[in-house]
Design a protein around this motif. Sequence first.
Motif, mmCIF file in Angstrom:
data_model
loop_
_atom_site.group_PDB
_atom_site.id
_atom_site.type_symbol
_atom_site.label_atom_id
_atom_site.label_comp_id
_atom_site.label_asym_id
_atom_site.label_seq_id
_atom_site.Cartn_x
_atom_site.Cartn_y
_atom_site.Cartn_z
ATOM 1 N N THR B 285 0.846 -1.016 0.163
ATOM 2 C CA THR B 285 -0.030 0.095 -0.097
ATOM 3 C C THR B 285 0.835 1.204 -0.083
ATOM 4 O O THR B 285 1.861 1.298 0.821
ATOM 5 C CB THR B 285 -1.021 0.031 1.193
ATOM 6 N N LYS B 287 1.042 5.630 -0.325
ATOM 7 C CA LYS B 287 0.120 6.530 -0.333
ATOM 8 C C LYS B 287 1.328 7.846 -0.095
ATOM 9 O O LYS B 287 2.457 7.602 0.359
ATOM 10 C CB LYS B 287 -0.630 6.689 1.096
ATOM 11 N N ASP B 352 -7.336 7.097 -0.419
ATOM 12 C CA ASP B 352 -7.068 6.800 0.953
ATOM 13 C C ASP B 352 -8.299 5.738 1.193
ATOM 14 O O ASP B 352 -7.797 4.776 2.026
ATOM 15 C CB ASP B 352 -6.993 7.586 1.979
ATOM 16 N N ALA B 353 -9.581 5.986 0.858
ATOM 17 C CA ALA B 353 -10.642 5.122 1.394
ATOM 18 C C ALA B 353 -10.315 3.827 0.631
ATOM 19 O O ALA B 353 -10.580 2.750 1.463
ATOM 20 C CB ALA B 353 -11.783 5.978 1.053
ATOM 21 N N GLU B 356 -7.774 1.740 2.427
ATOM 22 C CA GLU B 356 -8.192 1.110 3.647
ATOM 23 C C GLU B 356 -9.145 0.090 3.278
ATOM 24 O O GLU B 356 -8.954 -1.160 4.007
ATOM 25 C CB GLU B 356 -9.062 2.105 4.404
ATOM 26 N N TYR B 359 -7.341 -3.016 2.093
ATOM 27 C CA TYR B 359 -6.490 -3.535 3.181
ATOM 28 C C TYR B 359 -7.409 -4.569 4.210
ATOM 29 O O TYR B 359 -7.019 -5.600 4.445
ATOM 30 C CB TYR B 359 -5.647 -2.579 3.874
ATOM 31 N N ARG B 360 -8.454 -3.999 4.466
ATOM 32 C CA ARG B 360 -9.541 -4.595 5.456
ATOM 33 C C ARG B 360 -9.938 -5.918 4.688
ATOM 34 O O ARG B 360 -10.141 -6.844 5.377
ATOM 35 C CB ARG B 360 -10.659 -3.657 5.817
ATOM 36 N N LEU B 410 -16.706 3.893 2.368
ATOM 37 C CA LEU B 410 -15.986 3.504 3.416
ATOM 38 C C LEU B 410 -16.891 4.190 4.842
ATOM 39 O O LEU B 410 -17.069 3.183 5.594
ATOM 40 C CB LEU B 410 -14.520 4.048 3.504
ATOM 41 N N ASP B 414 -18.456 1.573 7.629
ATOM 42 C CA ASP B 414 -18.348 1.870 9.084
ATOM 43 C C ASP B 414 -19.494 2.056 9.936
ATOM 44 O O ASP B 414 -19.607 1.683 11.076
ATOM 45 C CB ASP B 414 -17.311 3.122 9.249
#
Lengths: 451, 451
Positions: B285, B287, B352-353, B356, B359-360, B410, B414
């Motif tokens: 990843t 960034k 970024d979202a 994430e 990765y999740r 995202l 959540d």
Amino acid sequence: MTQTKKNVAIIGSGLVGSLLAIYLKKYGHTITVFDRRPDIRQVEFSGRSINLAMSNRGWKALREVGIDTEIRKIGIPLDKRAIHVIGKPEYFQKYGKDGEAIWSISRGVLNKKMIDLAEQAGVEFRFEEKVWDVDLPNAQVFTGETEKGAWTAYDFDLVFGCDGAFSRVRHKMQRRSRFDYSQDFIDVGYKELTIPPNADGSHKLDKNSFHIWPRGQFMFIAMPNLDGSFTCTLFMPFEGAVSFESIRTKEDAVQFFSTYFPNVRKDIENLTHDFFKNPTSAMVTMKCFPWTYWDKVALVGDSAHAIVPFYGQGMNAGFEDIYVLNELIRTHGDDWETIFRNYQEMRKPNADAIAELSYRNFMEMSSKTADPLFLLQKKIEKRFAEKHPEKWIPAYSRVTFSDRPYAEALAEGDFQEKIMKDVMAMPNIETIWDSQKVEDKILEALKDSVH
Amino acid sequence: MTQTKKNVAIIGSGLVGSLLAIYLKKYGHTITVFDRRPDIRQVEFSGRSINLAMSNRGWKALREVGIDTEIRKIGIPLDKRAIHVIGKPEYFQKYGKDGEAIWSISRGVLNKKMIDLAEQAGVEFRFEEKVWDVDLPNAQVFTGETEKGAWTAYDFDLVFGCDGAFSRVRHKMQRRSRFDYSQDFIDVGYKELTIPPNADGSHKLDKNSFHIWPRGQFMFIAMPNLDGSFTCTLFMPFEGAVSFESIRTKEDAVQFFSTYFPNVRKDIENLTHDFFKNPTSAMVTMKCFPWTYWDKVALVGDSAHAIVPFYGQGMNAGFEDIYVLNELIRTHGDDWETIFRNYQEMRKPNADAIAELSYRNFMEMSSKTADPLFLLQKKIEKRFAEKHPEKWIPAYSRVTFSDRPYAEALAEGDFQEKIMKDVMAMPNIETIWDSQKVEDKILEALKDSVH
């Protein structure tokens, strides 16, 4: 354990590079230190550096090789903060127990001294020789005038990257797969200014204090030098209403200092000149892993873990790296692969912890100091710590005056924070903050824990 | 808005570089695409790449320049997962509503096609020309045979870095102060293998499915190609009990596949040969910020935001960058500074979202699939979504079948997770999971929110 004599390259003649050279020379290794810059002893030192605060970890590392007494001669002990609030007399906060102090030392003066000591021990320094590349598996170092020009190759047994936050050695490691890396800049920059000595050579402010002018989003600090001067640093956002960007003219600068730092404005040397001449520097948190390449290459100090300066631990953390490395050399002798593997495994969590603590200190200083609840919490903690010094060691003391791992200081700090969150949620905490009830609640929380 | 004709360099002839070339050529700009590699159309494609899953965002970007129909011809729609559990028949999970599908496309085939289309539009490609440096303020590009050899300088008006996760253009930007950057590798690697077609050219497994063999810490997947073959990928930890490191001999490889993938082991082509011939690749990843340099240089796609492949969104996110950039060009015409500033501000939170979310998904697949409570939660969510499709859009659908911002997906995810945390804390949730009470609790939580 035995130590086979090795041919060792250290890249970088800064504080960490020169101390590591002194340590390794004791084992009889051949040490060559490369630095792209000229010999700092032969040039006027241009101090793009916050004055250093040497604390317990730093002293411990110096003591181990018997140079702490020598270095203490060029330092000034600071046993307290002197806090300057507009319209009020300065007030003092003692750092720790009696005898506990941090030491103000000029980075330039210290670095010159360390290079002298290393040279006396037989370390070879090659200044103005730029390292452009490192062949990691072969511990080979390439130097040259320019990156594109002709290079000279040197063969070594071990290479140490002590070349700081923008390390060339790490840069080479970073190109490998599975190398984790991050650099995060904060939105605040810093600029150095000077308060000269009085005509008689004495200090214009209390000599044994770390002077601080906290102003919420920005702050000004001053640390004493041996010659009676103070090295000052203004920390302020790069952009925004009150920021480096917003101060464009000499009049802006005078106006700014008159408004926010009236008691010291006229003491600053050449304010309107230096403010625009001196650079505005950025601050970065740099993390990476791994720190080593088999039994050949290791990063030490800022090249492995650069942190923001708000805990005064950058150099101390680098010196502690060396202390730990030396313990491992004693234990594992010639087994450099084990030494390096243990070194990075032991140090990485602690480097991450002091990075986090330093970043939090920045956040606290820049945003929380204006929050009355935060200030109340600090007051409750202080009161409790004074009554029960053995039960409540502030994180600052753990970091600064002990040699317990940084990771432990962070964990203990988190635990204290959790307790205080419950305390601050007590009804009417503003009025009962100094009551027995609050004290009992903290005692209970500490007792309950299997901590 | 008017568009002054510009001389544009695109570094990288991959999927993002070639699509961006097609977009910009429509405005009449002069476009030169540099690539350090040979023309992919003239070499045998060595596929160090997971087969692509083109979904809604990718198609939308292709449609905008009228090439989606052409590209659909080289893709295969997958409307479901085919899940292979040991000792049970495969079972199917539909991806979305009827007609919703992701498309399996070979990266190599797609890239060749896109370069053809760009060339037909008048884009110039300079293959095997290595870009070593970029002068950012002057949009000047330097190429040469080697980094240390002689270089050729090219002047441009605009430079786009489409040169992937290890971008040379970004590398230059990274040397500037206040450039935030991180690269984080995961402990899992991947290796590609192949299942060849049947003798009659048909597929050995269901053609319109994304095949997955989930095994907790590791998994095997297969995606169909037009020629009847499947491109397979084994994802597995680099080190540990079951890992790439632990498979050392041909016998180990056969044993591993016989144990964990018995239904497909014999279908894999040259298993024992390819397993050791094909590389084990790492996943990162990456960034960074900023993505642009004034009105001169911009990073697009993986060079700005590389993500792990577990949501199948890497290419889709890069194509969406281009779509957004194009909307901004339409709005702001020649004002490239505004275009670039808005581009990075709009895209950064979404990049970024999806990083994430990706990765999740990796964490979910590698550690949570064995957790019965996690599986129960998924079952409850599925049941609720089927009964109230308008009230509960799964994150996967938002990401894959909509063009709403990734950051929204995202945030909604959540929010759903928060609701489900309360649901999973209900007494006896294992027995009441399909009751009205659970359904009502979710409905209530959704109603309460000002969401």
